[in-house]
Design an enzyme around this catalytic site. Structure first.
Site, PDB file in Angstrom:
ATOM      1  N   LYS A 268      25.049 -11.711 -30.693  1.00 31.19           N
ATOM      2  CA  LYS A 268      24.265 -12.137 -31.856  1.00 31.19           C
ATOM      3  C   LYS A 268      23.585 -13.473 -31.572  1.00 31.19           C
ATOM      4  O   LYS A 268      24.074 -14.251 -30.754  1.00 31.19           O
ATOM      5  CB  LYS A 268      25.200 -12.355 -33.059  1.00 31.19           C
ATOM      6  CG  LYS A 268      25.733 -11.099 -33.699  1.00 31.19           C
ATOM      7  CD  LYS A 268      26.655 -11.440 -34.870  1.00 31.19           C
ATOM      8  CE  LYS A 268      27.214 -10.191 -35.531  1.00 31.19           C
ATOM      9  NZ  LYS A 268      26.205  -9.333 -36.160  1.00 31.19           N
ATOM     10  N   ARG A 342      31.839   0.319 -37.166  1.00 30.12           N
ATOM     11  CA  ARG A 342      31.925   1.774 -37.335  1.00 30.12           C
ATOM     12  C   ARG A 342      32.754   2.413 -36.234  1.00 30.12           C
ATOM     13  O   ARG A 342      33.372   3.459 -36.441  1.00 30.12           O
ATOM     14  CB  ARG A 342      30.507   2.361 -37.417  1.00 30.12           C
ATOM     15  CG  ARG A 342      29.682   2.208 -36.177  1.00 30.12           C
ATOM     16  CD  ARG A 342      28.199   2.420 -36.429  1.00 30.12           C
ATOM     17  NE  ARG A 342      27.550   1.250 -37.016  1.00 30.12           N
ATOM     18  CZ  ARG A 342      26.276   1.194 -37.363  1.00 30.12           C
ATOM     19  NH1 ARG A 342      25.493   2.242 -37.180  1.00 30.12           N
ATOM     20  NH2 ARG A 342      25.770   0.095 -37.883  1.00 30.12           N
TER      21      ARG A 342
HETATM   22  N1  BES Z   1      29.373  -7.529 -38.983  1.00 27.90           N
HETATM   23  C1  BES Z   1      28.037  -7.104 -38.794  1.00 27.90           C
HETATM   24  C2  BES Z   1      27.271  -6.909 -40.104  1.00 27.90           C
HETATM   25  C3  BES Z   1      26.968  -8.159 -40.873  1.00 27.90           C
HETATM   26  C4  BES Z   1      25.850  -8.913 -40.567  1.00 27.90           C
HETATM   27  C5  BES Z   1      27.769  -8.544 -41.914  1.00 27.90           C
HETATM   28  C6  BES Z   1      25.553 -10.047 -41.300  1.00 27.90           C
HETATM   29  C7  BES Z   1      27.480  -9.673 -42.650  1.00 27.90           C
HETATM   30  C8  BES Z   1      26.380 -10.431 -42.330  1.00 27.90           C
HETATM   31  C9  BES Z   1      28.002  -5.764 -38.049  1.00 27.90           C
HETATM   32  O1  BES Z   1      29.004  -5.576 -37.125  1.00 27.90           O
HETATM   33  C10 BES Z   1      26.691  -5.703 -37.311  1.00 27.90           C
HETATM   34  O2  BES Z   1      26.452  -6.543 -36.504  1.00 27.90           O
HETATM   35  N2  BES Z   1      25.876  -4.703 -37.646  1.00 27.90           N
HETATM   36  C11 BES Z   1      24.598  -4.564 -37.048  1.00 27.90           C
HETATM   37  C12 BES Z   1      24.403  -3.101 -36.747  1.00 27.90           C
HETATM   38  C13 BES Z   1      23.196  -2.809 -35.895  1.00 27.90           C
HETATM   39  C14 BES Z   1      23.394  -3.356 -34.499  1.00 27.90           C
HETATM   40  C15 BES Z   1      22.981  -1.319 -35.845  1.00 27.90           C
HETATM   41  C16 BES Z   1      23.532  -5.057 -38.030  1.00 27.90           C
HETATM   42  O3  BES Z   1      23.682  -4.843 -39.235  1.00 27.90           O
HETATM   43  O4  BES Z   1      22.595  -5.702 -37.567  1.00 27.90           O
HETATM   44 ZN    ZN Z   2      28.587  -6.427 -35.248  1.00 24.96          ZN
END
Ligand code: BES
Ligand code: ZN
Ligand code: ZN
Length: 491
Positions: A268, A342
């Protein structure tokens, strides 16, 4: 520290407190005339000048002989509900806490069901009083807290008292969840989280089982293993079981417990990455909910499942392009290691189905997309059973935790098709990310009635105070919601 809550049916003006709270309406409740009789003209003058209008959460403060008296508005009498009462109680508690009150008394409003009102007002006070001070060493006097609350009601004492007891349990469980959420990830790796869940389970006499890395590996929990592999802090899966005598129903509650989500190899960006200590909020909710289930001695069986892992980049980490075999036997193509929740939930949901539950509810900070869709106002939910979806929506109307349904239509399924495995862990960029994540999860529930709640936008207060939490703190969103869902079950 937890505030000490007691119930009294004595006249609120007869006791000795630092602060006293009474509720009123825009139309002025009877309590307001009692207030005016006791304190004189200030409130009447404020009404005349429209400085105080009884608007929802508006507080009017007056003092007499060392006691602070707060009159708090509930808005218009028509349409008042326990959600408004909970919020107003929280506002009044904050007002008195800021003024350094230690022991306050709160008189319950005279309208609506006495038990429901007792519960809501108590929850509002205990939730609003919460703050996380574990890591403060300086200027501790700035962090004021109430020490005792006496909830006062002169009507149907037993009913109101019961509500106060229920509200105390539930709000304390929610605050326990918030402690887990707020703790920095380095002090809350999977093993520590699991120990704390077990500690609670032992105290509440719940059955518990923890699988460590070796056992997860041996038993084929390939999803949790893959996500946890990149971190020196090894993954865990915790299962808690509550059994009621002669239970006719079994309900499974599942939580995503990523103790830190760096994104892994698909790392990230740095801004706000620290918030990813909250990526275990779904699992933290399960701890609070299971505590409530035990305390309230609910008449059904409840299974709580937490998938705990730290998502880190390293030479041992899982990588984009990998294929993971989950406990169910289904394979996942890893397109993005940041879509890890997931992958962990795939194993947890499958594990949940083995208990043959009547339904499964999972909670997860799963997608950024749900924040784009609903902001911090509501969680997104989707599922394969209209009955359960409806029950959750109604529960939210009682607790003030909004949930909004998104569709799980089959047309979304093609977006998670993989060219190499059974399913892929991402959909298309910027295209219904919350729904494709839900569609992915559906693959692992084997047709069991199930609802997924995406709490990414509501699990912690951001960008402002929300759900009785100060900005930057965990909210425990979901603990009261699912507790209410379970309490509302017919056998
Ligand atoms: N934990 C994150 C989702 C999240 C992001 C929660 C910001 C709270 C605040 C999750 O694991 C994630 O990174 N999801 C990605 C999925 C994508 C790579 C398909 C997302 O939502 O960007
Ligand atoms: Zn994530
Ligand atoms: Zn995540």
């Amino acid at each position: 520290m937890c505030v000490n809550v007691t119930f009294s049916s004595q006249d609120i003006f007869a006791g000795k407190y630092d602060g006293v709270v009474l509720f009123t309406y825009e139309e002025r409740a009877h309590a307001e005339s009692k207030f005016a009789t006791k304190l004189g003209n200030n409130v009447l003058r404020a009404r005349e000048k429209k400085e105080f209008e009884g608007k929802h959460k508006q507080c009017f403060l007056d003092r007499q002989e060392g006691t602070m008296y707060v009159l708090v508005g509930l808005g218009k009498q028509e349409g008042v509900d326990t959600v408004k009462m909970r919020e107003a109680a929280g506002a009044a508690a904050c007002c008195l806490k800021e003024k350094n009150a230690k022991h306050i008394a709160v008189e319950l409003p005279a309208e609506l069901d006495a038990t429901a009102v007792g519960q809501a007002v108590t929850e509002g006070v205990v939730l609003a009083n919460y703050q996380f001070t574990k890591y403060r060493t300086q200027e501790l006097e700035k962090f004021k807290e109430l020490e005792a609350v006496t909830v006062v009601s002169d009507r149907t004492g037993v009913a109101a008292k019961l509500g106060v007891e229920i509200g105390t349990f539930i709000a304390e469980s929610c605050n326990m969840t918030r402690d887990l959420q707020n703790t920095p990830s380095s002090d809350m790796p999977p093993a520590v989280f699991a120990d704390l869940a077990v500690k609670m389970a032992k105290k509440e006499k719940l059955k518990y089982k923890v699988l460590d890395r070796k056992q997860l590996e041996k038993q084929g929990y390939g999803g949790i293993m893959a996500v946890g592999r990149g971190s020196a802090n090894e993954p865990r899966m915790v299962t808690l079981e509550y059994h009621a005598k002669k239970a006719k129903k079994t309900i499974a509650v599942v939580g995503k417990g990523i103790t830190f989500d760096s994104g892994g190899i698909s790392i990230k960006p740095s801004p706000k990455m620290g918030d990813m200590k909250f990526d275990m909020s779904g699992a933290a909710n399960v701890v609070g909910i299971m505590r409530n289930v035990a305390r309230l001695k609910l008449p059904m069986n409840v299974v709580g499942i937490m998938g705990l892992a730290e998502n880190m980049p390293s030479s041992t980490a899982y990588k984009p392009g990998d294929v993971v075999t989950t406990k169910s036997g289904k394979t996942i193509e890893v397109d993005n290691t940041d879509a890890e929740g997931r992958v962990v939930l795939a194993d947890c949901l499958h594990h949940a189905t083995t208990f043959k539950p009547d339904f499964i509810v999972d909670m997860a900070t799963l997608t950024g997309a749900v924040i784009v869709a609903l902001g911090d106002a509501a969680a997104g939910m989707m599922g394969n059973d209209d009955g359960v979806l409806d029950m959750i929506r109604v529960a939210g109307e009682h607790t003030g935790e909004r949930v909004w349904e998104l569709p799980l239509w089959d047309c979304y399924k093609k977006d998670i098709e993989s060219v190499i495995a059974d399913v892929k862990n991402t959909g298309l960029p910027r295209l219904a990310g919350t729904i494709t994540a839900g569609k992915f999860l559906e693959e692992f529930v084997a047709g069991v009635p199930w609802v997924h709640i995406d709490i990414a936008g509501v699990a912690w207060a951001d960008p402002r105070d929300n759900y009785f939490a100060k900005k930057g703190n965990g909210t425990g969103f979901g603990v009261r919601l699912i507790t209410e869902l379970l309490r509302a079950q017919r056998l």
